[in-house]
Design an enzyme around this catalytic site. Structure first.
Site, PDB file in Angstrom:
ATOM      1  N   HIS A 364      12.095 -25.536 131.200  1.00 46.48           N
ATOM      2  CA  HIS A 364      11.860 -24.087 131.219  1.00 46.48           C
ATOM      3  C   HIS A 364      11.917 -23.499 132.601  1.00 46.48           C
ATOM      4  O   HIS A 364      12.336 -22.357 132.786  1.00 46.48           O
ATOM      5  CB  HIS A 364      10.560 -23.765 130.504  1.00 46.48           C
ATOM      6  CG  HIS A 364      10.753 -24.068 129.072  1.00 46.48           C
ATOM      7  ND1 HIS A 364      10.278 -25.191 128.492  1.00 46.48           N
ATOM      8  CD2 HIS A 364      11.510 -23.444 128.171  1.00 46.48           C
ATOM      9  CE1 HIS A 364      10.712 -25.226 127.257  1.00 46.48           C
ATOM     10  NE2 HIS A 364      11.460 -24.187 127.033  1.00 46.48           N
ATOM     11  N   ARG A 471      16.326 -15.600 123.737  1.00 43.95           N
ATOM     12  CA  ARG A 471      15.402 -16.705 123.428  1.00 43.95           C
ATOM     13  C   ARG A 471      13.975 -16.163 123.472  1.00 43.95           C
ATOM     14  O   ARG A 471      13.397 -16.052 124.552  1.00 43.95           O
ATOM     15  CB  ARG A 471      15.552 -17.817 124.461  1.00 43.95           C
ATOM     16  CG  ARG A 471      16.856 -18.586 124.404  1.00 43.95           C
ATOM     17  CD  ARG A 471      16.854 -19.661 125.488  1.00 43.95           C
ATOM     18  NE  ARG A 471      17.857 -20.685 125.283  1.00 43.95           N
ATOM     19  CZ  ARG A 471      19.006 -20.767 125.951  1.00 43.95           C
ATOM     20  NH1 ARG A 471      19.303 -19.853 126.867  1.00 43.95           N
ATOM     21  NH2 ARG A 471      19.851 -21.742 125.719  1.00 43.95           N
ATOM     22  N   ARG A 507      16.559 -14.351 118.679  1.00 45.57           N
ATOM     23  CA  ARG A 507      16.328 -15.633 117.996  1.00 45.57           C
ATOM     24  C   ARG A 507      14.830 -15.796 117.794  1.00 45.57           C
ATOM     25  O   ARG A 507      14.057 -15.633 118.750  1.00 45.57           O
ATOM     26  CB  ARG A 507      16.856 -16.780 118.842  1.00 45.57           C
ATOM     27  CG  ARG A 507      16.457 -18.114 118.231  1.00 45.57           C
ATOM     28  CD  ARG A 507      17.091 -19.266 118.923  1.00 45.57           C
ATOM     29  NE  ARG A 507      16.394 -19.594 120.153  1.00 45.57           N
ATOM     30  CZ  ARG A 507      16.799 -20.537 120.981  1.00 45.57           C
ATOM     31  NH1 ARG A 507      17.916 -21.203 120.733  1.00 45.57           N
ATOM     32  NH2 ARG A 507      16.124 -20.807 122.068  1.00 45.57           N
ATOM     33  N   GLU A 606      22.979 -25.947 114.621  1.00 47.69           N
ATOM     34  CA  GLU A 606      22.633 -26.842 115.738  1.00 47.69           C
ATOM     35  C   GLU A 606      22.553 -28.292 115.292  1.00 47.69           C
ATOM     36  O   GLU A 606      22.242 -29.181 116.087  1.00 47.69           O
ATOM     37  CB  GLU A 606      21.291 -26.425 116.349  1.00 47.69           C
ATOM     38  CG  GLU A 606      21.284 -24.985 116.809  1.00 47.69           C
ATOM     39  CD  GLU A 606      20.049 -24.629 117.612  1.00 47.69           C
ATOM     40  OE1 GLU A 606      20.073 -24.799 118.836  1.00 47.69           O
ATOM     41  OE2 GLU A 606      19.060 -24.167 117.004  1.00 47.69           O
ATOM     42  N   ASN A 629      24.276 -26.796 122.635  1.00 47.68           N
ATOM     43  CA  ASN A 629      23.450 -27.776 123.366  1.00 47.68           C
ATOM     44  C   ASN A 629      22.816 -28.761 122.399  1.00 47.68           C
ATOM     45  O   ASN A 629      22.866 -29.974 122.597  1.00 47.68           O
ATOM     46  CB  ASN A 629      22.340 -27.074 124.154  1.00 47.68           C
ATOM     47  CG  ASN A 629      22.866 -25.992 125.058  1.00 47.68           C
ATOM     48  OD1 ASN A 629      24.023 -26.026 125.448  1.00 47.68           O
ATOM     49  ND2 ASN A 629      22.030 -25.016 125.374  1.00 47.68           N
ATOM     50  N   ASP A 630      22.218 -28.216 121.356  1.00 42.13           N
ATOM     51  CA  ASP A 630      21.604 -29.105 120.382  1.00 42.13           C
ATOM     52  C   ASP A 630      22.654 -29.780 119.511  1.00 42.13           C
ATOM     53  O   ASP A 630      22.558 -30.972 119.223  1.00 42.13           O
ATOM     54  CB  ASP A 630      20.599 -28.329 119.509  1.00 42.13           C
ATOM     55  CG  ASP A 630      19.242 -28.251 120.182  1.00 42.13           C
ATOM     56  OD1 ASP A 630      18.769 -29.291 120.685  1.00 42.13           O
ATOM     57  OD2 ASP A 630      18.656 -27.156 120.242  1.00 42.13           O
ATOM     58  N   ARG A 640      19.824 -34.409 125.277  1.00 38.68           N
ATOM     59  CA  ARG A 640      20.279 -33.426 126.274  1.00 38.68           C
ATOM     60  C   ARG A 640      19.389 -33.392 127.501  1.00 38.68           C
ATOM     61  O   ARG A 640      19.766 -32.836 128.531  1.00 38.68           O
ATOM     62  CB  ARG A 640      20.366 -32.029 125.635  1.00 38.68           C
ATOM     63  CG  ARG A 640      19.034 -31.508 125.164  1.00 38.68           C
ATOM     64  CD  ARG A 640      19.176 -30.241 124.326  1.00 38.68           C
ATOM     65  NE  ARG A 640      19.005 -29.043 125.120  1.00 38.68           N
ATOM     66  CZ  ARG A 640      18.889 -27.818 124.602  1.00 38.68           C
ATOM     67  NH1 ARG A 640      18.947 -27.643 123.292  1.00 38.68           N
ATOM     68  NH2 ARG A 640      18.717 -26.790 125.375  1.00 38.68           N
ATOM     69  N   CYS A 677      26.857 -20.255 121.399  1.00 40.85           N
ATOM     70  CA  CYS A 677      25.952 -19.827 122.465  1.00 40.85           C
ATOM     71  C   CYS A 677      25.338 -20.971 123.285  1.00 40.85           C
ATOM     72  O   CYS A 677      24.349 -20.775 123.954  1.00 40.85           O
ATOM     73  CB  CYS A 677      24.839 -18.941 121.898  1.00 40.85           C
ATOM     74  SG  CYS A 677      23.777 -19.784 120.736  1.00 40.85           S
TER      75      CYS A 677
HETATM   76  C1  PEP Z   1      21.565 -24.547 121.929  1.00 39.74           C
HETATM   77  O1  PEP Z   1      20.933 -25.493 121.454  1.00 39.74           O
HETATM   78  O2  PEP Z   1      22.768 -24.608 122.233  1.00 39.74           O
HETATM   79  C2  PEP Z   1      20.893 -23.260 122.202  1.00 39.74           C
HETATM   80  C3  PEP Z   1      21.583 -22.203 122.565  1.00 39.74           C
HETATM   81  O3  PEP Z   1      19.553 -23.209 122.104  1.00 39.74           O
HETATM   82  P1  PEP Z   1      18.548 -23.839 123.196  1.00 39.74           P
HETATM   83  O4  PEP Z   1      19.372 -24.251 124.377  1.00 39.74           O
HETATM   84  O5  PEP Z   1      17.561 -22.791 123.494  1.00 39.74           O
HETATM   85  O6  PEP Z   1      17.988 -25.002 122.435  1.00 39.74           O
HETATM   86 MG    MG Z   2      19.013 -25.115 120.506  1.00 38.13          MG
END
Ligand code: PEP
Ligand code: MG
Length: 746
Positions: A364, A471, A507, A606, A629-630, A640, A677
Site C-alpha cells: 500500500h 480502488r 470498485r 481476476e 495483476n491478480d 504477485r 486495469c
Molecule cells: C488487479 O488485480 O489487476 C487489480 C487492478 O486490482 P488490485 O491490483 O487492486 O488487486
Molecule cells: Mg486485483
C-alpha cells in the site's frame, strides 16, 4: 564464576578502550585489538573478518595466522566455519575444527595447526558486519563465559566500525557512510529524483560503548527506563477510551518496559563493561536476530515491539532522534526500512523520492507513492544502514537503482537522464488532449486508476478519459477506524465532482490478501491471496457492502453511477452482489433519497475461472474489467508479492494472451463492454499488445497515459496482431521478441 568473568570481560574491555583511544591508524587499531583478545582469552589466534561486499568476507586483522594472509584470505558467506557464522548469525564453538561440518582448509593462513575454534558474529542491530574468531592448539571447548566475553567484544567492534574507527590512513576497512554506494532494488514507481536523505526513523549512534564508571551507567539506565515507563503509562492513559488494538499494543509495551529479565540482562551487560547505551543495543541486536528467524506472527510482533521500545530507550539515553529537531531538507528523499500508507500520506507531496529497504511493488505504501507520483524504489538492501540524514542521493525509479553519495560522473549522467525524462514529459503533454488513435484508425480509450483524492488532479493533467478503476479500499486502509458512511458520501461526492461528468468506476472494497484493515481482526489464513478476500468478504459481511453502496448512491445524488465488484470467481457471486445493489437502491428509494440517473454494475475478472463462466454471465453482466495483476498471479500460480517469482512469467506469454483472446471473444459475443486495469495496461509494449488482442479500454496509472498513447499513435494494430499470431503459430513461448522487432522498425 560469573563474578570472575564479569571482571575478565571488564578488564578486556578496559584494555580495548585504551587501544581505541590512541591516535592510531585503523589497521593498527584492529591489529592491537586482535592481539589483546588473544592475550586475554589465552588463545594462539584471534582474527577479525569483515565484509568486503554483500557476500565476501575478508581477513582484516589477525594475531597468530600468517601475516601475509591478512587482506588476502577471502571467503564467501556460508563458506568454511567463518562463512557459516556469518551466514547463520550463530556462534560456532568446536574443539575439533578440522572435522567440524563446513570446515574449509585455507593453506595460506597456516590454520591447520589449530584445533579449537570459536567464532561469533560481529553485528549491529541485525546487520552482519563480520566475524570474530579465536583459535587454539589444544582441543578445548570454550566456556559459555568465554563465548559471552567474545560476544561483548564483537559488539564493541561493531560499534567502532559504525563510528569509522578502522578507517583513515592504513585503513582496515573502507570508510562507512562516506563512500559512493550503488544499491539495486526494485522499481515501484517510475521517475528520477535527486535530493538529500531524510531518514524516517533516524538511527541512534552510540558514541561510547565502554562503561567508564559502571555504577554511573547503572544509574543512567535506571533513570532512562523510569522515564520510558512513565512515557508508556502516559500513552496508555491517553488511549484508555480509544482503539482496543492500540491499547493491546501499549499494554505489551508496558509489559516489556517492566520486564525484569530485560532489565537484568542489561544490568549484567553494564557490569561486564558496556555503557548503558551499548547494553540496550546489545539486547536489541539479539532481539532483532531472533526476529529475523521467528516464524510465528505473534512472536514477531512482540519482538518488534521490543525493538521499538529499545529505540525509544536509546533516544532517551543519547538525546538523539526525533527530539533533535532536524528540519526536513528542501528536497527530501525518504529512506526507511518500511513505511505504512498513513505515514506516507502525512509526508505527502513534500517528498521527492522514496527508498525502502523492504516493501514490495504491490504494497500500500507503493500504491500511495504511485498516487502521489513520487519515484519509489523498494527492496534496496542495506539502504537504512548505509544512508545518513542529509546524504546526497539519486533515485532511479525506472531501473530500481539508488546512488548514495554519488561521484561526479554519476551525478552528470543522472542529471542528463532527468533532463531527458523532462523532455519526454513535454512530448506527452503535447498529445495530452489528442485521442489515442492508431495508424489503422482504431480508437483506444485510455482511462486512469485512482484511489485517493490526491489522484484526481491527474484526471485533467494526464488526459485520461475517465477513471477506469477507483480502488475504494485505500480510504479504509489509511485510517485507524472504519470510516463512517457520511465520510464516505463526502469523499465519493468530491471524486465525482472532480471528474466533471467523466465516468468513474468505483470498485467496492477489495480487502483481504495483503490488504488488511488495521481495525479488523486479522484472519490467520495459510494462503491469504487465495483466502477470504474482496467480494467473498463483501457477501459474507453484507453490512459493510451495503453501507458502501448506500454511500456511493448518495454521493451520486442523481448523477450516473458505475460500480464494480472485485475478484468474482463465479457467476453466482456477481448475481448475489448485484441483488445487493438492487435491494440497496430500493431502500434508498423508500427513504426518499435521489437515485442515480443510471447505474452500471460490472465484475472484475481476476481468476481464470470467470473466463470460462457460462455465456449467460457475459450476457447479464454490465461490463467486465480484467484485473491483470491478480489474473496473472492465478494463471501462472506465481505470487504477485513475491519478488522471486513475480517476473518469472512474461505477460506476453502466448498462453496468457490466449486467455485474453478468449475473454475478448466471449465479451464480444454478448456485446459486453470490456476493459483491462492491471499494471500491464500502463506498460507501453504490453498495452499495445493488449489493444491488438482486442482490449480497447485500458486503465492505468496517470503517468503512463502519455507513454502508452504515444506508442499507440505510432502502431498499426492490425499489423501488430499479425505479428503476435505469427509468433504464437511458430511456437514461441512469448511474443515479446517478435513484437520488439516489429516496434523497432516502425
Ligand atoms: C488487479 O488485480 O489487476 C487489480 C487492478 O486490482 P488490485 O491490483 O487492486 O488487486
Ligand atoms: Mg486485483
Amino acid at each position: 564464576m560469573v563474578e570472575s568473568t564479569e571482571s575478565e570481560s571488564r578488564k578486556l574491555l578496559g584494555r580495548l578502550r585504551e587501544a581505541m583511544a590512541g591516535d592510531n591508524p585503523g589497521q593498527a587499531r584492529l591489529d592491537k585489538i586482535t592481539h589483546l583478545i588473544a592475550d586475554s582469552i589465552g588463545t594462539q589466534v584471534c582474527s577479525v573478518y569483515l565484509f568486503r561486499d554483500d557476500d565476501t568476507l575478508e581477513l582484516c586483522a589477525s594475531e597468530g595466522l600468517n601475516v601475509e594472509s591478512v587482506h588476502q584470505t577471502r571467503m564467501r558467506i556460508g563458506e568454511g566455519l567463518v562463512g557459516r557464522v556469518a551466514k547463520f548469525g550463530k556462534v560456532i564453538n568446536t574443539p575439533d575444527a578440522p572435522n567440524a561440518k563446513g570446515f574449509r582448509y585455507m593453506p595460506e593462513t597456516g590454520e591447520e595447526r589449530f584445533s579449537s575454534f570459536l567464532g561469533v558474529p560481529i553485528q549491529r542491530l541485525g546487520e552482519m558486519l563480520g566475524v570474530l574468531v579465536v583459535q587454539s592448539n589444544d582441543a578445548r571447548e570454550f566456556s559459555s563465559d568465554a563465548v559471552y566475553a567474545l560476544e561483548v567484544v564483537a559488539m564493541v567492534i561493531a560499534e567502532m566500525t559504525e563510528l569509522g574507527a578502522f578507517v583513515g590512513e592504513g585503513a582496515a576497512l573502507s570508510p562507512l557512510h562516506q563512500q559512493a554506494v550503488l544499491l539495486s532494488g526494485t522499481a515501484a514507481q517510475e521517475g528520477a529524483a535527486e535530493g538529500h536523505v531524510w531518514l524516517h526513523e533516524p538511527r541512534v549512534l552510540v558514541t561510547n560503548p565502554f562503561a567508564d564508571d559502571p555504577e554511573r551507567e547503572q544509574v543512567r539506565l535506571c533513570e532512562a527506563v523510569e522515564h520510558l515507563r512513565m512515557g508508556v503509562d502516559k500513552m496508555l492513559e491517553i488511549s484508555q477510551n480509544g482503539d482496543k488494538e492500540q491499547l493491546e499494543v501499549l499494554e505489551a509495551y508496558r509489559m516489556f518496559a517492566n520486564s525484569k529479565g530485560w532489565m537484568r540482562r542489561m544490568e549484567e551487560d553494564i557490569a561486564r563493561g558496556l555503557s548503558a547505551e551499548a547494553a540496550v543495543e546489545k539486547e536489541q541486536s539479539q532481539a532483532r536476530a531472533r526476529l529475523s528467524q521467528a516464524q510465528d506472527a505473534y512472536l514477531r510482533e512482540r519482538l518488534s515491539d521490543l525493538d521499538d521500545l529499545s529505540n525509544r530507550l536509546l533516544r532517551i539515553l543519547t538525546g538523539q532522534g526525533a527530539e533533535t529537531g532536524a528540519d526536513l531538507p528542501e528536497d527530501p528523499i525518504l529512506v526507511a526500512r518500511n513505511i505504512g500508507p498513513a505515514e506516507l500520506l502525512e509526508y505527502g507531496r513534500n517528498l521527492k523520492g522514496i527508498v525502502l529497504e523492504e516493501g514490495s511493488v504491490g504494497s500500500h505504501a507503493a500504491i500511495v507513492a504511485r498516487a502521489l507520483a513520487i519515484p519509489l524504489v523498494v527492496n534496496a538492501k542495506r539502504i537504512s544502514t548505509e544512508a545518513l540524514n542529509g546524504d546526497h542521493i539519486m533515485v532511479d525509479g525506472e531501473q530500481g537503482v539508488v546512488h548514495l553519495r554519488p561521484d561526479d560522473t554519476v551525478v552528470g549522467a543522472f542529471r542528463d537522464k532527468i533532463a531527458m525524462l523532462a523532455q519526454a514529459q513535454q512530448r506527452y503533454a503535447s498529445i495530452r488532449d489528442k485521442p489515442a488513435i492508431t495508424l489503422d484508425g482504431q480508437k483506444i480509450n485510455l482511462v486512469m486508476n485512482a484511489g485517493l483524492m490526491a489522484d484526481l488532479p491527474s484526471l485533467e493533467n494526464s488526459g485520461a478519459e475517465g477513471v477506469g478503476l477507483f480502488r475504494t479500499e485505500l480510504q479504509f486502509l489509511v485510517r485507524n477506524q472504519m470510516p463512517r458512511r457520511s465520510e464516505l458520501v463526502a469523499l465519493y461526492k468530491r471524486v465525482l465532482d472532480a471528474a466533471h461528468g467523466k465516468r468513474v468506476v468505483f470498485r467496492t472494497l477489495d480487502i483481504g490478501s495483503d490488504k488488511v484493515l488495521p481495525y479488523m481482526k486479522p484472519n490467520d489464513e495459510p494462503n491469504p491471496a487465495l483466502g477470504w478476500r474482496a467480494i467473498r468478504v463483501g457477501l459474507d459481511k453484507p453490512g459493510i457492502m451495503r453501507m458502501q453502496l448506500q454511500a456511493l448512491m448518495r454521493a451520486a445524488d442523481g448523477r450516473p453511477l458505475t460500480v464494480m465488484f472485485p475478484f468474482v470467481a463465479q457467476a453466482e457471486e456477481y448475481r448475489a452482489a448485484r441483488d445487493e445493489v438492487t435491494k440497496t437502491l430500493e431502500r434508498e428509494r423508500i427513504l426518499g433519497h435521489a437515485l442515480p440517473e443510471s447505474l452500471e454494475i460490472g465484475a472484475m475478472l481476476e481468476t481464470p475461472s470467470l473466463a470460462f463462466a457460462p455465456q449467460k454471465f457475459f450476457d447479464d453482466v454490465g461490463f467486465v474489467s480484467v484485473g491483470g495483476n491478480d489474473l496473472k498471479q492465478f494463471f501462472f500460480a506465481a505470487d504477485r508479492e513475491n519478488e522471486r517469482v513475480r517476473k518469472r512469467y512474461d505477460s506476453l506469454n502466448v498462453s496468457f494472451l490466449s486467455l485474453i483472446e478468449q475473454i475478448v471473444e466471449r465479451c464480444a459475443i454478448s456485446g459486453t463492454p470490456l476493459s483491462f486495469c492491471g499494471e500491464d495496461a500502463g506498460r507501453p509494449i504490453e498495452a499495445v499488445c493488449l489493444a491488438a488482442m482486442g482490449m480497447h479500454t485500458l486503465s492505468m496509472r496517470p503517468a503512463s497515459i502519455g507513454p502508452v498513447k504515444s506508442l499507440l499513435m505510432r502502431v498499426n494494430l492490425a499489423d501488430l496482431r499479425r505479428v503476435i499470431f505469427a509468433s504464437r503459430h511458430r511456437g514461441d513461448q512469448s511474443v515479446r521478441e517478435a513484437v520488439m522487432r516489429y516496434l523497432r522498425e516502425i
